[in-house]
Design a protein around this motif. Structure first.
Motif, PDB file in Angstrom:
ATOM      1  N   LEU A 109      62.818 113.171   6.469  1.00  0.00           N
ATOM      2  CA  LEU A 109      63.955 112.609   7.271  1.00  0.00           C
ATOM      3  C   LEU A 109      65.494 113.372   7.776  1.00  0.00           C
ATOM      4  CD1 LEU A 109      65.743 109.758   8.516  1.00  0.00           C
ATOM      5  CD2 LEU A 109      67.259 110.030   5.801  1.00  0.00           C
ATOM      6  N   ASP A 110      65.407 113.608   8.782  1.00  0.00           N
ATOM      7  CA  ASP A 110      65.322 115.173   9.639  1.00  0.00           C
ATOM      8  C   ASP A 110      66.776 115.044  10.375  1.00  0.00           C
ATOM      9  OD1 ASP A 110      66.995 117.041  10.594  1.00  0.00           O
ATOM     10  OD2 ASP A 110      65.499 118.465  10.459  1.00  0.00           O
ATOM     11  N   LEU A 111      68.066 114.549   9.934  1.00  0.00           N
ATOM     12  CA  LEU A 111      69.392 114.306  11.118  1.00  0.00           C
ATOM     13  C   LEU A 111      69.753 114.858  11.473  1.00  0.00           C
ATOM     14  CD1 LEU A 111      70.115 111.419   8.742  1.00  0.00           C
ATOM     15  CD2 LEU A 111      68.579 110.803  10.787  1.00  0.00           C
ATOM     16  N   THR A 112      69.832 116.399  11.526  1.00  0.00           N
ATOM     17  CA  THR A 112      70.031 117.531  12.464  1.00  0.00           C
ATOM     18  C   THR A 112      71.263 117.257  13.322  1.00  0.00           C
ATOM     19  OG1 THR A 112      68.497 119.187  10.813  1.00  0.00           O
ATOM     20  CG2 THR A 112      69.807 120.502  12.798  1.00  0.00           C
ATOM     21  N   ASP A 113      72.207 118.405  13.293  1.00  0.00           N
ATOM     22  CA  ASP A 113      73.079 118.238  14.366  1.00  0.00           C
ATOM     23  C   ASP A 113      73.859 117.391  15.122  1.00  0.00           C
ATOM     24  OD1 ASP A 113      73.172 120.941  15.063  1.00  0.00           O
ATOM     25  OD2 ASP A 113      71.161 121.324  15.433  1.00  0.00           O
ATOM     26  N   THR A 114      73.642 115.612  13.994  1.00  0.00           N
ATOM     27  CA  THR A 114      74.357 114.486  14.723  1.00  0.00           C
ATOM     28  C   THR A 114      75.461 114.397  14.381  1.00  0.00           C
ATOM     29  OG1 THR A 114      73.138 113.597  12.486  1.00  0.00           O
ATOM     30  CG2 THR A 114      71.924 113.373  14.576  1.00  0.00           C
ATOM     31  N   GLY A 115      76.476 113.512  14.416  1.00  0.00           N
ATOM     32  CA  GLY A 115      77.429 113.605  14.330  1.00  0.00           C
ATOM     33  C   GLY A 115      77.974 112.494  12.725  1.00  0.00           C
ATOM     34  N   LEU A 116      77.112 112.205  12.493  1.00  0.00           N
ATOM     35  CA  LEU A 116      76.729 111.558  11.032  1.00  0.00           C
ATOM     36  C   LEU A 116      77.616 111.680   9.839  1.00  0.00           C
ATOM     37  CD1 LEU A 116      74.835 109.305   9.992  1.00  0.00           C
ATOM     38  CD2 LEU A 116      73.584 111.224   8.413  1.00  0.00           C
ATOM     39  N   GLU A 117      78.715 110.582   9.426  1.00  0.00           N
ATOM     40  CA  GLU A 117      79.539 111.170   8.907  1.00  0.00           C
ATOM     41  C   GLU A 117      79.412 110.752   7.146  1.00  0.00           C
ATOM     42  OE1 GLU A 117      83.030 108.667  10.355  1.00  0.00           O
ATOM     43  OE2 GLU A 117      83.287 110.909  11.701  1.00  0.00           O
ATOM     44  N   SER A 118      78.515 109.833   6.850  1.00  0.00           N
ATOM     45  CA  SER A 118      77.901 109.220   5.558  1.00  0.00           C
ATOM     46  C   SER A 118      76.471 108.773   5.836  1.00  0.00           C
ATOM     47  CB  SER A 118      78.629 108.183   5.182  1.00  0.00           C
ATOM     48  OG  SER A 118      79.358 107.059   5.979  1.00  0.00           O
ATOM     49  N   LEU A 119      75.246 108.562   4.641  1.00  0.00           N
ATOM     50  CA  LEU A 119      74.438 108.213   4.092  1.00  0.00           C
ATOM     51  C   LEU A 119      74.841 107.140   3.861  1.00  0.00           C
ATOM     52  CD1 LEU A 119      71.729 110.762   3.319  1.00  0.00           C
ATOM     53  CD2 LEU A 119      71.954 109.641   5.435  1.00  0.00           C
ATOM     54  N   PRO A 120      73.766 105.850   3.987  1.00  0.00           N
ATOM     55  CA  PRO A 120      74.626 105.086   3.277  1.00  0.00           C
ATOM     56  C   PRO A 120      74.144 104.412   1.430  1.00  0.00           C
ATOM     57  CG  PRO A 120      72.042 104.381   4.892  1.00  0.00           C
ATOM     58  CD  PRO A 120      72.985 105.376   4.826  1.00  0.00           C
ATOM     59  N   ASP A 121      74.156 103.652   1.211  1.00  0.00           N
ATOM     60  CA  ASP A 121      73.480 103.720  -0.611  1.00  0.00           C
ATOM     61  C   ASP A 121      72.373 104.083  -0.355  1.00  0.00           C
ATOM     62  OD1 ASP A 121      75.579 104.461  -1.714  1.00  0.00           O
ATOM     63  OD2 ASP A 121      76.581 101.811  -2.104  1.00  0.00           O
ATOM     64  N   SER A 122      71.667 102.571   0.828  1.00  0.00           N
ATOM     65  CA  SER A 122      70.260 102.786   0.784  1.00  0.00           C
ATOM     66  C   SER A 122      69.378 103.707   0.822  1.00  0.00           C
ATOM     67  CB  SER A 122      69.984 101.473   1.821  1.00  0.00           C
ATOM     68  OG  SER A 122      70.016 102.288   3.023  1.00  0.00           O
ATOM     69  N   VAL A 123      69.694 105.273   1.052  1.00  0.00           N
ATOM     70  CA  VAL A 123      68.944 105.763   0.944  1.00  0.00           C
ATOM     71  C   VAL A 123      68.280 106.453  -0.355  1.00  0.00           C
ATOM     72  CG1 VAL A 123      70.602 108.003   0.505  1.00  0.00           C
ATOM     73  CG2 VAL A 123      68.697 108.626   2.117  1.00  0.00           C
ATOM     74  N   GLY A 124      68.802 106.267  -1.519  1.00  0.00           N
ATOM     75  CA  GLY A 124      68.711 106.336  -2.768  1.00  0.00           C
ATOM     76  C   GLY A 124      66.788 105.231  -3.101  1.00  0.00           C
ATOM     77  N   ASN A 125      67.070 104.271  -2.382  1.00  0.00           N
ATOM     78  CA  ASN A 125      65.145 103.516  -1.983  1.00  0.00           C
ATOM     79  C   ASN A 125      64.135 104.122  -1.641  1.00  0.00           C
ATOM     80  OD1 ASN A 125      67.162 100.851  -3.007  1.00  0.00           O
ATOM     81  ND2 ASN A 125      67.446 100.818  -0.495  1.00  0.00           N
ATOM     82  N   LEU A 126      64.426 105.665  -0.799  1.00  0.00           N
ATOM     83  CA  LEU A 126      63.866 106.337   0.056  1.00  0.00           C
ATOM     84  C   LEU A 126      62.924 106.904  -1.161  1.00  0.00           C
ATOM     85  CD1 LEU A 126      65.477 107.207   2.620  1.00  0.00           C
ATOM     86  CD2 LEU A 126      64.197 105.778   2.302  1.00  0.00           C
ATOM     87  N   LEU A 127      61.830 106.305  -1.993  1.00  0.00           N
ATOM     88  CA  LEU A 127      61.323 107.016  -3.484  1.00  0.00           C
ATOM     89  C   LEU A 127      60.278 107.554  -3.106  1.00  0.00           C
ATOM     90  CD1 LEU A 127      61.270 104.088  -5.780  1.00  0.00           C
ATOM     91  CD2 LEU A 127      62.813 105.348  -5.830  1.00  0.00           C
ATOM     92  N   HIS A 128      60.186 107.665  -2.026  1.00  0.00           N
ATOM     93  CA  HIS A 128      58.703 108.916  -1.185  1.00  0.00           C
ATOM     94  C   HIS A 128      59.175 110.073  -0.902  1.00  0.00           C
ATOM     95  CE1 HIS A 128      55.426 105.999  -2.468  1.00  0.00           C
ATOM     96  NE2 HIS A 128      55.807 105.374  -1.623  1.00  0.00           N
ATOM     97  N   LEU A 129      60.823 110.277  -0.459  1.00  0.00           N
ATOM     98  CA  LEU A 129      61.550 110.878   0.344  1.00  0.00           C
ATOM     99  C   LEU A 129      60.998 111.922  -0.192  1.00  0.00           C
ATOM    100  CD1 LEU A 129      62.513 111.105   2.641  1.00  0.00           C
ATOM    101  CD2 LEU A 129      64.860 111.186   1.263  1.00  0.00           C
ATOM    102  N   ARG A 130      60.304 113.814   0.338  1.00  0.00           N
ATOM    103  CA  ARG A 130      60.412 114.306   0.174  1.00  0.00           C
ATOM    104  C   ARG A 130      61.327 115.353   0.730  1.00  0.00           C
ATOM    105  NH1 ARG A 130      56.170 111.908  -2.051  1.00  0.00           N
ATOM    106  NH2 ARG A 130      54.731 112.468  -2.598  1.00  0.00           N
ATOM    107  N   HIS A 131      61.894 115.046   2.197  1.00  0.00           N
ATOM    108  CA  HIS A 131      62.527 116.182   3.460  1.00  0.00           C
ATOM    109  C   HIS A 131      64.047 116.014   3.241  1.00  0.00           C
ATOM    110  CE1 HIS A 131      62.890 119.833   4.981  1.00  0.00           C
ATOM    111  NE2 HIS A 131      63.882 118.673   6.393  1.00  0.00           N
TER     112      HIS A 131
END
Length: 1080
Positions: A571-593
């Motif tokens: 999951l690559d969100l580089t150079d976006t204006g993102l201000e926060s990540l949702p709590d649901s990101v914790g469900n991405l159990l396979h996430l490496r990057h």
């Protein structure tokens, strides 16, 4: 497809074997089913390479391969879940034998539901695999693999106008360059006109345009030079912004076409040349760029490269068709890429077969360079003949524009390299790719093959190097370490063709379309707007493994349903204006990057601690990010943590438990004295024995840590950063205690001898540490010492045998540099044996520089002949007290470029007989003499008002002068005495040329001190001097013998261009009606 079956299955089977042998498989009750899966996969492995090879030619095989890949992806996900849940079990397990009594114990954990679900999934996998393995219509076609194809081993299109001659052979391109440059410089007298370079993909259009762009005649005749790569899917606003920026302008907050076009017109106030590389549509010119160029304040030239001549439409264009490379030149290019200079015999022996291979490349330079990557490691007639007769040359499913040589080069890759190559197509067209990013992506996707004790990142870097060696990736030569590269658009097209429907790139008007028969695994998105929304079809499939977002600075919201993409690895969100990540990101159990570089993220949710597979977390340049969550210490598989440029006050206690870290940038020492987590001191680094890259910040806080780096025996890159106490909010000014503490901590660090790169920044100790004063770093090649303001003596850096790049800046305590710099154990013969780039900047008190030639070596000439033998470029800037250059510098026999700026006490620069390419002199307010540069080709002089003698420049071809000089523009403040010296000369300078210039140019070529080879003279001068070069004025005869002259007013728009010839031409833009007249 990005998955290459044989590579993926091989990696999976190793992972499966490790899991089956562990106790967790017994605890989950799945060992028998997993062993059955092992056996079936083992029986199928022999067919997989042939299946990959033949899937492009047989629809049935293609469908079979796609189905098997779906099974393998599901199998990979299942093993991941087993490992995660099994880890939880083992953590909770009491020290009794769970293996003997697994199920009663398991029931105690309340995990029976997971056990049954995972068992059902594995049984379903086996059923599907059995069905596909018994497909009698497919397997007979795969029973005779081609044994001639050898696996390639790896040792354990943004375009740029690069000046690189490695691909230039024959006279064809040289003749074209000569003709086209002359047309551009001396062409018709229209305000602007267009040169079109046309040819098929890979034929060398960009190469030709780059050579033209970098030609000295172009540099001398066009004040503004712009290179932009347009490409197929371009943004009008971003294209205009890029041209404005490259032309030296500022577009501020302008974002619309209506706002940007007038800005572009206004900044083109001097003669310009603009290269528009890789245009696909006429509307780029007709609807966007025609008006700003037509209404520009000055004239210029437009160079367009395209593969489609219809792009020119109704334009008035001088068209140059790039011809295919001739047979002899093709062979010369192949030899240049394949053979070393000492391999003459091999060149002769392989010429007959080699010429036939060149013929198959059909005159395409890209195809020849790519096939050279295949042949480089196969220097036998048998191996070359196998390449010649390969079926890959005529792979009939390839698109018309894709050449068989490119596919053959792809087919020659090992399965692991094929996956890595295909992944690169997820980048936008012509987008620069950084080596470290690719390495991390490839690891997260599982593309890197384990090789014993070799670090996976090291193997991945070897993959990167091999793809460059094979010419499948093109390095950016602006970076000495080749850390950036691009992918040629034809090779990207090949990768997109091969990757099929498994991956897709969406953006610039393209929408995401999914094939119901295939499952989308990788999605690359560009320009999506303020809200990142995942297409419904992708969410429904629940198969996405990679999501990369490009060019989306306006994106601020990532929808909550991101947590539904539970199979994500990247999951690559580089150079976006993102201000926060949702709590649901914790469900991405396979996430490496997870890459959040340069976003506006303020905090990470604590749920991130559930990402047990996370390998890479990047928060570089997140200016609003002040605190890492404590949950970060639970990421037991984290290998890379980037925090540079984030205002962190501390790291959470427990960071030292992340023992798999090998790249840690932004280890903040201690804390800011608040009541929160006390942070980490240096000793916490002792447990991080795998570190290869380390950046330490706020070293001034450390109170201990004598053995902090004792276990980092593999460390290669080390960045040490202090913040002087006076710069802190709650700390006193730098006192003796702070200085002594800085000395102690730095001395105790003692990095390992494995270092290849080292940076000191803001070190305020009273001297460099002992381990640098007596260096023992046999691999150190890159060293930067910045703002070490209190160190009175430089280390003996001449003792470093591999040092290639050295920059010293802000060393205010340095007064003299002498033999100690070379090293007291070294003589001038051995000092700095590999140094190529030396920069000494902002040295305010540095007065004397000696290379100690006479003291160190009895026979000065004999000993000094090898002093700095490889030095190519020397740059001195803002050293206002420096009195003279060292005499020993004359023996730096490979010196190409010398720049001296702001050396106000330097009175003469002389006796550098080996300096060849460029001498740049700027803001040296007391400089009086430049002499004895017999090999110098180019001289530029700015702000040197007391210069009186410039002589013995026998080979000078290009002279660039700004006159009269002025004090403004110097970054150091000169003394009042120096200012008075300058002021007394300014009035006289505004009215007449300096005598040294009159002597150098003479009124004819036979003047005693005149340079005989001068080709171009460029002058920026006052309006009074400008007038003196007009017709019948006193300085007109001085320039008549020079082939090309360009004179500009310092503070006005007027310019003169003179070209000697038959007839000669004299152009002036002061009055439009006097645009041109002939000279006899």
């Amino acid at each position: 497809m990005a998955m290459i079956l044989d590579a993926f299955v091989a990696r999976y089977m190793k992972k499966l074997a490790d899991f089956v042998e562990g106790e967790v498989s017994v605890m989950l009750g799945v060992k028998d089913e997993l062993q059955k899966l092992q056996r079936r996969l083992e029986r199928m492995r022999g067919f997989l390479e042939q299946a990959e090879r033949k899937r492009h030619e047989d629809t049935n095989i293609s469908n079979w391969v796609r189905e098997l890949k779906d099974i393998m992806y599901d199998a990979d996900d299942i093993i991941d879940l087993c490992i995660i849940e099994g880890g939880k079990l083992l953590e909770s397990q009491q020290p009794v034998s769970a293996v003997c009594h697994p199920f009663p114990l398991f029931s105690c954990f309340g995990c029976m539901k997971f056990r049954y679900e995972i068992g059902d999934k594995i049984r379903d996998l086996n059923k599907r695999l059995k069905e596909i393995a018994e497909d009698r219509s497919i397997l007979p076609k795969l029973e005779n693999p081609n044994q001639d194809v050898q696996e390639s081993g790896v040792n354990p299109r943004r375009t740029f106008p690069i000046e690189d001659s490695s691909d230039i052979v024959g006279t064809q391109i040289a003749e074209a360059t000569q003709s086209l440059v002359e047309s551009l410089v001396q062409g018709d007298k229209k305000k602007f006109w267009i040169l079109g370079i046309v040819g098929m993909g890979g034929i060398g259009k960009t190469t030709l345009a780059s050579i033209i762009y970098n030609d000295e005649r172009i540099k001398e005749n066009f004040s503004i030079r712009v290179w932009v790569c347009v490409s197929k899917n371009f943004s009008e606003a971003k294209l205009l912004q890029e041209i404005i920026r490259s032309a030296g302008g500022n577009y501020g907050q302008a974002e619309t076409k209506a706002e940007l076009i007038p800005i572009l017109s206004s900044i083109l106030s001097r003669r310009f040349i603009v290269v528009l590389d890789d245009i696909w549509e006429a509307k780029v010119w007709e609807d966007l760029l025609r008006y700003p160029f037509e209404s520009a304040a000055d004239g210029g030239r437009i160079v367009i490269t395209t593969r489609d001549i219809s792009v020119f439409g109704n334009m008035s264009v001088l068209v140059h068709h790039v011809d295919k490379m001739g047979r002899a030149d093709g062979w010369a290019l192949l030899c240049k890429k394949v053979f070393r200079d000492d391999e003459k015999e091999e060149t002769i022996n392989l010429k007959e077969i080699g010429m036939k291979i060149v013929d198959k490349c059909d005159g395409l330079p890209l195809a020849i360079k790519t096939i050279a990557g295949v042949l480089r490691s196969k220097k036998s007639s048998i191996a070359w003949n196998n390449v010649l007769i390969s079926d890959a040359w005529s792979m009939n499913q390839l698109q018309t524009e894709l050449h068989g040589a490119l596919f053959l080069s792809y087919e020659d890759l090992s399965p692991h390299l094929k996956q890595c190559f295909l992944f690169c197509s997820l980048y936008p067209e012509d987008f620069p790719m950084h080596r470290d990013d690719l390495v991390r992506y490839w690891l997260a996707e599982g593309f890197v093959k384990s090789q014993g004790d070799v670090l996976l990142e090291d193997s991945a870097e070897d993959y990167y190097k091999e793809l460059i060696c094979r010419n499948l990736l093109q390095p950016d030569y602006e970076y000495v370490d080749q850390s950036f590269c691009t992918m040629h658009d034809l090779l990207r097209s090949l990768a997109l063709f091969l990757i099929g429907d498994e991956s897709t790139f969406v953006g610039d008007g393209k929408t995401c379309t999914t094939n119901p028969l295939t499952k989308l695994r990788r999605l690359s998105i560009s320009n999506v707007g303020e809200r990142l929304e995942i297409p419904d079809a992708v969410k429904q499939q629940k198969c996405l493994r990679t999501l990369i977002v490009w060019n989306n600075p306006r994106t601020k919201i990532v929808e909550q349903e991101l947590g539904r993409l539970v199979q994500l690895r990247v999951l690559d969100l580089t150079d976006t204006g993102l201000e926060s990540l949702p709590d649901s990101v914790g469900n991405l159990l396979h996430l490496r990057h997870l890459d959040l570089d340069r976003t506006n993220v303020k905090i990470l949710p604590e749920s991130i601690g559930r990402l047990q597979n996370l390998q890479t977390l990047k928060l570089l340049g997140c200016k609003s990010f002040h605190m890492l969550p404590k949950a970060i210490t639970s990421l037991c598989n984290l290998r890379c943590l980037h925090l540079t440029g984030t205002p962190l006050s501390h790291l959470p206690k427990g960071t030292g438990k992340l023992t798999h870290l090998n790249d840690l940038r932004g280890f903040v020492v201690g804390d800011d004295g608040g009541k929160q987590d006390p942070g980490c001191d240096l000793e916490k680094l002792q447990s991080l024995s795998q570190l290869r890259v380390l950046r330490i910040d706020r070293l001034e806080r450390s109170q201990a840590g004598a053995s902090a780096l004792a276990n980092t025996c593999f460390l290669r890159r080390l960045f040490l950063h202090w913040q002087p106490p006076e710069a802190g909010n709650n700390q006193p000014r730098c006192g003796e205690d702070a200085i002594q503490n800085a000395n102690k901590i730095c001395n105790n660090l003692s990095p390992p001898s494995s270092l290849g790169e080292l940076t000191f920044d803001n070190f305020f100790g009273s001297g460099f540490p002992g381990w640098l004063m007596s260096p023992s770093f046999p691999h150190l090649s890159f060293l930067v010492l910045t703002n070490c303001k209190s160190c009175p003596q430089l280390p003996p850096l001449g003792l470093l045998p591999q040092l290639n790049y050295l920059r010293i800046s802000g060393a205010d305590a340095i007064v003299t540099i002498g033999p100690e710099f070379l090293g007291r154990r070294a003589s001038a013969i051995t000092a700095f044996p590999r140094l190529e780039y030396l920069q000494l900047c902002h040295m305010r008190n540095w007065k004397e520089w000696s290379l100690g030639v006479a003291e160190e070596v009895g026979d000065e000439i004999r000993g000094a002949s090898k002093l700095l033998p490889h030095l190519k470029a020397l740059h001195l800037e803002d050293c206002p007290e420096l009195i003279a250059l060292p005499e020993g510098l004359a023996h730096a026999t490979n010196l190409h470029k010398l720049g001296i700026l702001g050396a106000h006490n330097l009175r003469e620069i002389k006796n550098l007989p080996s300096l060849t390419d460029m001498l740049h002199i700027e803001s040296n307010l007391r400089l009086e003499r430049i002499s004895n540069f017999p090999s110098l080709k180019s001289l530029q002089i700015i702000n040197s008002p007391r210069l009186q003698h410039v002589e013995t420049l026998d080979k000078l071809q290009y002279l660039n002068l700004k006159h009269p000089s002025a004090v403004q523009g110097t970054s150091e403040i000169p003394s009042l005495e120096c200012l008075a010296d300058v002021s007394s000369n300014l009035d006289r300078q505004t009215e007449q040329l300096p005598q040294w210039l009159l002597n150098l140019l003479g009124e004819d070529q036979n003047a005693p001190t005149a340079v005989q080879n001068l080709k171009k003279f460029r002058l920026k001068c006052s309006s009074l001097l400008f007038e003196s070069f007009l017709m019948d004025q006193p300085n007109r005869p001085i320039i008549q013998w020079i082939p090309e002259v360009w004179i500009e007013e310092l503070d006005g728009p007027s310019w003169i261009r003179y070209t000697k010839g038959t007839p000669s031409t004299f152009q002036i833009n002061r009055q439009p009606e006097e645009f041109a007249s002939g000279l006899s």
